[in-house]
Design a protein around this motif. Sequence first.
Motif, mmCIF file in Angstrom:
data_model
loop_
_atom_site.group_PDB
_atom_site.id
_atom_site.type_symbol
_atom_site.label_atom_id
_atom_site.label_comp_id
_atom_site.label_asym_id
_atom_site.label_seq_id
_atom_site.Cartn_x
_atom_site.Cartn_y
_atom_site.Cartn_z
ATOM 1 N N ASP A 337 0.970 -1.607 0.190
ATOM 2 C CA ASP A 337 0.020 0.006 0.276
ATOM 3 C C ASP A 337 0.722 0.941 0.107
ATOM 4 O O ASP A 337 2.112 1.155 0.242
ATOM 5 N N GLU A 338 0.283 2.648 -1.196
ATOM 6 C CA GLU A 338 1.244 3.253 -0.432
ATOM 7 C C GLU A 338 0.133 4.786 -0.155
ATOM 8 O O GLU A 338 -1.299 4.822 -1.088
ATOM 9 N N ILE A 354 4.041 1.147 2.927
ATOM 10 C CA ILE A 354 3.153 -0.224 3.493
ATOM 11 C C ILE A 354 2.665 -1.219 3.290
ATOM 12 O O ILE A 354 2.289 -1.953 2.441
ATOM 13 N N ALA A 355 3.610 -2.258 4.234
ATOM 14 C CA ALA A 355 2.808 -3.697 3.850
ATOM 15 C C ALA A 355 2.996 -4.609 4.827
ATOM 16 O O ALA A 355 3.475 -4.855 6.024
ATOM 17 N N ASP A 356 2.428 -5.339 5.552
ATOM 18 C CA ASP A 356 1.309 -6.066 5.859
ATOM 19 C C ASP A 356 1.489 -5.376 7.504
ATOM 20 O O ASP A 356 1.734 -5.536 8.799
ATOM 21 N N ASP A 357 1.225 -4.069 7.553
ATOM 22 C CA ASP A 357 0.328 -3.657 8.352
ATOM 23 C C ASP A 357 1.767 -2.321 8.919
ATOM 24 O O ASP A 357 2.104 -2.040 9.867
ATOM 25 N N LEU A 375 12.662 6.600 10.349
ATOM 26 C CA LEU A 375 13.488 5.842 9.947
ATOM 27 C C LEU A 375 12.982 4.758 10.988
ATOM 28 O O LEU A 375 13.287 3.504 10.825
ATOM 29 N N ASP A 376 13.076 4.856 12.410
ATOM 30 C CA ASP A 376 12.519 4.470 13.712
ATOM 31 C C ASP A 376 11.700 3.341 13.445
ATOM 32 O O ASP A 376 11.883 1.741 14.070
ATOM 33 N N LEU A 377 10.598 3.734 12.883
ATOM 34 C CA LEU A 377 9.502 3.240 12.533
ATOM 35 C C LEU A 377 9.542 1.847 11.463
ATOM 36 O O LEU A 377 9.130 0.934 11.738
ATOM 37 N N ILE A 378 10.314 2.063 10.609
ATOM 38 C CA ILE A 378 10.778 0.922 9.783
ATOM 39 C C ILE A 378 11.350 -0.023 10.528
ATOM 40 O O ILE A 378 11.170 -1.278 10.309
ATOM 41 N N ARG A 379 13.033 -0.063 11.137
ATOM 42 C CA ARG A 379 13.700 -0.157 11.602
ATOM 43 C C ARG A 379 13.091 -1.039 12.476
ATOM 44 O O ARG A 379 13.190 -2.217 13.343
ATOM 45 N N SER A 380 11.852 -0.567 13.824
ATOM 46 C CA SER A 380 11.273 -0.792 14.301
ATOM 47 C C SER A 380 9.872 -2.504 14.259
ATOM 48 O O SER A 380 9.686 -3.123 14.817
ATOM 49 N N GLY A 381 9.766 -2.490 12.905
ATOM 50 C CA GLY A 381 9.190 -3.191 12.385
ATOM 51 C C GLY A 381 7.611 -3.576 13.387
ATOM 52 O O GLY A 381 6.700 -4.445 13.198
ATOM 53 N N ALA A 382 6.851 -2.451 13.938
ATOM 54 C CA ALA A 382 6.346 -1.874 14.619
ATOM 55 C C ALA A 382 4.937 -2.415 13.886
ATOM 56 O O ALA A 382 4.735 -1.440 12.593
ATOM 57 N N SER A 383 3.551 -2.187 14.463
ATOM 58 C CA SER A 383 2.329 -1.968 13.135
ATOM 59 C C SER A 383 2.034 -0.537 13.788
ATOM 60 O O SER A 383 1.733 0.271 14.557
ATOM 61 N N ILE A 384 2.032 0.119 12.552
ATOM 62 C CA ILE A 384 1.012 0.853 12.163
ATOM 63 C C ILE A 384 -0.013 1.742 12.451
ATOM 64 O O ILE A 384 -0.742 2.860 12.086
ATOM 65 N N ASP A 385 -1.224 0.155 12.438
ATOM 66 C CA ASP A 385 -2.607 0.036 12.294
ATOM 67 C C ASP A 385 -3.039 1.582 12.876
ATOM 68 O O ASP A 385 -4.187 2.585 12.207
#
Length: 408
Positions: A337-338, A354-357, A375-385
């Motif tokens: 998703d973009e 966005i892939a798999d939330d 960048l932190d969000l990408i690195r953490s792999g946390a859900s952005i839902d």
Amino acid sequence: MSEPLVVIGNGMAAARFADELSKRALGRYAIAVVGEEPRLAYNRVLLSSVLAGEVASSDIELKSRDWWHDRGITLRYGCRATGIDTSARTVTLADGASLTFSKLVFATGSQPIRPAIPGMDLPGVITFRDINDIWTIWHRAGSGDRVVVIGGGLLGLEAAYGLAKAGARVTVLHLMDRLMERQLDAHAAAMLRRAVEAMGIEVILNADTAEIVGQNRPEAVLLKDGRTIETDVVVVAIGIRPSADLARASGVVVNRGIVVDDAMETNVAGVHAIGECAEHRGICYGLVEPAHDQARVLAERLSGRDARYLGSVLATNLKVSGVNVFSAGDFLRQETDEIVLRDPGIGVYKKFVIADDRLVGAVLFGDTADGPWYLDLIRSGASIDAIRNDLAFGRPAAKSAPHVPLAA
Ligand SMILES: Cc1cc2nc3c(=O)[nH]c(=O)nc-3n(C[C@H](O)[C@H](O)[C@H](O)COP(=O)(O)OP(=O)(O)OC[C@H]3O[C@@H](n4cnc5c(N)ncnc54)[C@H](O)[C@@H]3O)c2cc1C
């Protein structure tokens, strides 16, 4: 007695490694750093700012002479390592000296790629990698001179900016159909082109250089489609290749770079590689953060702790004043998703992949203040839902979401 440890290369990875190791295991090793450049390690990232006159070359030293001395590190700079015997565990230097090692670390960085085209050897065709290159550029390209920069990637654009700021008339030639194609999508690249042109820098895309024409200096650059761009100086910034010849010649396995495992160790026990010369899981990184991560992991291991390097998520910032560009992660991945926010009126463009939330990539143009947070969000792999609706508006808008790491 301290174990002899030799580091080949006195660049950014070597300096960070010496720092990390001396914090953890001061005295355990007798460290010698061998460096070809005749000076203390400096912050290479800031060379663009030095070229642009924004930072003095004397201000980019990473550690003072006393710092190295106080940690008992022997510096052999201004001296190239020319041979390694991995059985006898010795390094030979260009001045004929020989150093014994128990552990060896390659931190030899990269070299600029010079395309195999006629005219590349002319005086006045310059690469952009070290302090000497800057002095050569300053010596050759003064105010009013015409300069062609071959390469519209990060380095080429930073060189073009620095030169234009010094009053040179600059043309950037780029092989691809958009600038910084490895960091930017088409929209951001088009905005970047407009911003660069607004600085008086000419940009020619799809420009495949055939030849640099001239007698004792460059007079013109000839493109394969027949176009000719007259010039006085050519700066070549088309990419880098890991400096791995010395390792290869000593029997260490080299692919594109010096092949290392997650312990930053090569196929030869006790022989390691970090920074741009290293190839980890098929990747040679061309940025400083992975070099720092690798230096830390190796220092941990050599001080007896367990640590593994698992790879780095890349992020880049263009250091051109007034042109804010940030790119991180995998922004070209398919089947994702973009979220795109675009306001040409104020020169802002943001794209989130966005892939798999999870956020997997981001491109920012104009407003890059929240780059580190993305960048932190990408690195953490946390859900952005929980913050998906507010994601494009940055950290403050998403602050109330409870399950997402909000980096400082
Ligand atoms: C102009 C410029 C701007 C940059 N901007 C950015 C940026 O914005 N962000 C970013 O992340 N990265 C940036 N980089 C890249 C960054 O500088 C590198 O990733 C970083 O310097 C890598 O560190 P390294 O120690 O692996 O290599 P280097 O810093 O290149 O150090 C390697 C050293 O080893 C020496 N050496 C090589 N062979 C031998 C030998 N046989 N004997 C002795 N010494 C040897 C070399 O002379 C060199 O001094 C930039 C680079 C340049 C040139």
